[in-house]
Design an enzyme around this catalytic site. Sequence first.
Site, short mmCIF file in Angstrom:
data_model
loop_
_atom_site.label_atom_id
_atom_site.label_comp_id
_atom_site.label_asym_id
_atom_site.label_seq_id
_atom_site.Cartn_x
_atom_site.Cartn_y
_atom_site.Cartn_z
N THR A 154 -2.44 17.20 -43.33
CA THR A 154 -1.35 18.15 -43.39
C THR A 154 -1.64 19.02 -44.59
OG1 THR A 154 0.17 16.45 -42.63
CG2 THR A 154 1.18 18.29 -43.77
N ARG A 160 5.01 13.71 -29.86
CA ARG A 160 5.13 12.90 -31.09
C ARG A 160 5.31 13.83 -32.30
NH1 ARG A 160 2.16 12.99 -36.16
NH2 ARG A 160 2.37 10.95 -37.10
N GLY A 187 5.41 14.01 -36.41
CA GLY A 187 5.08 13.26 -37.61
C GLY A 187 6.21 13.38 -38.61
N ASP A 188 5.88 13.08 -39.85
CA ASP A 188 6.89 13.19 -40.91
C ASP A 188 7.15 14.63 -41.32
OD1 ASP A 188 4.21 13.22 -41.80
OD2 ASP A 188 4.79 12.69 -43.85
N THR A 236 1.38 13.27 -47.12
CA THR A 236 0.36 13.46 -46.10
C THR A 236 -0.10 12.08 -45.66
OG1 THR A 236 -1.43 13.49 -47.70
CG2 THR A 236 -0.47 15.62 -47.12
N GLY A 237 -0.80 12.02 -44.54
CA GLY A 237 -1.28 10.73 -44.05
C GLY A 237 -0.36 10.22 -42.96
N GLY A 274 2.34 9.63 -40.99
CA GLY A 274 3.71 10.13 -40.99
C GLY A 274 4.71 9.08 -40.58
N1 ASP Z 1 1.52 13.25 -41.97
C1 ASP Z 1 0.92 13.89 -40.83
C2 ASP Z 1 1.50 13.32 -39.58
O1 ASP Z 1 1.77 12.13 -39.53
C3 ASP Z 1 -0.56 13.78 -40.73
C4 ASP Z 1 -1.29 13.73 -42.04
O2 ASP Z 1 -0.87 14.28 -43.02
O3 ASP Z 1 -2.37 13.09 -42.08
O4 ASP Z 1 1.60 14.05 -38.62
#
Ligand code: ASP
Length: 309
Positions: free
Chosen positions: A167, A195, A197-198, A218-219, A221
Amino acid sequence: MARILVTNSEGTPGVGKTAEMLAAGAAGLDAIEAGIRLVEADTSIRTVGRGGWPNLLGEVELDAAMIDGSSFRSGAVGALKGFLHPISVARAVLERLPHELLVGEGATRFAAEIGAETANNLIPDSERVWREWFEENVPAADREKWPDVPLAALCQQAIDPEKGMDTTVFLSLDSQQEIMAGVSTSGWAWKYPGRLGDSPVIGAGCYADSRYGAAACTGTGEMAIRAGSSRAIVLYMKMGLSLEAAVDEAIDDLRQLRGGLLQRITLHAIDRAGRHRVVALNAEKQLTYWLWREGDEAPHAEPAEIIAL
Ligand code: ASP
């Protein structure tokens, strides 16, 4: 109080623009939107905007949000298809609607209504990689009936840490002492259609409060949604914790999660005094982020702290 900007490494195409605007006295939301637009349009960033990874059906669905930490108005879009700048559609939700979050068909309808720029966000390389996955992983019987087949099993297999996800997150304290946040993403590669995400979930993927600070994730979510991580960090600061301790508490909350997807997640936070902290949890490699502070000629890269959950 000194102006500050924190963005993650995906922010590379836009961080210079945002810093330049903040240095010139621009409002945080304007500076963040301008920077994120550059990231969304840059196809070398494979997890945001055009060039982002598609869902299981090979369609790019984008999520984005902005929050104004002074009015607490937010605007977010989820699973938006066919538009180049989800961040600007999110901003328009914030400014033009009595709502905070639009998804799917409604988000598409609103983007068209405001004349947002359309785009084919599936670039040929993403289509090629998706098609290879499709040929290798979807049973022949399902390929014939595609897309009218059950997707749940494929989704389990597709949520793979090797696959791309990320993100771009931007946090700023501007010349008016206002704190703002903006985020944009294509989410998990090969995610189940629809779907979210966060990122579009205010309080999970980002939050801002001009009295205390801002945070963004990030990561994975799914983890930030379950722990309400961004809102939690800001609330811990409101309850009197330092930025450092507030982030530690949010990490502790994430440690309590059981089951579901538990993978990497990175927390970004700034406070009203212009301090910041970026912590990569369960990172497989060293991550860097961009930092710009009032008086700096240009943003510079810093290594994130790495902590195992
Ligand atoms: N947080 C984002 C999501 O879950 C993806 C990411 O930042 O890696 O969509």
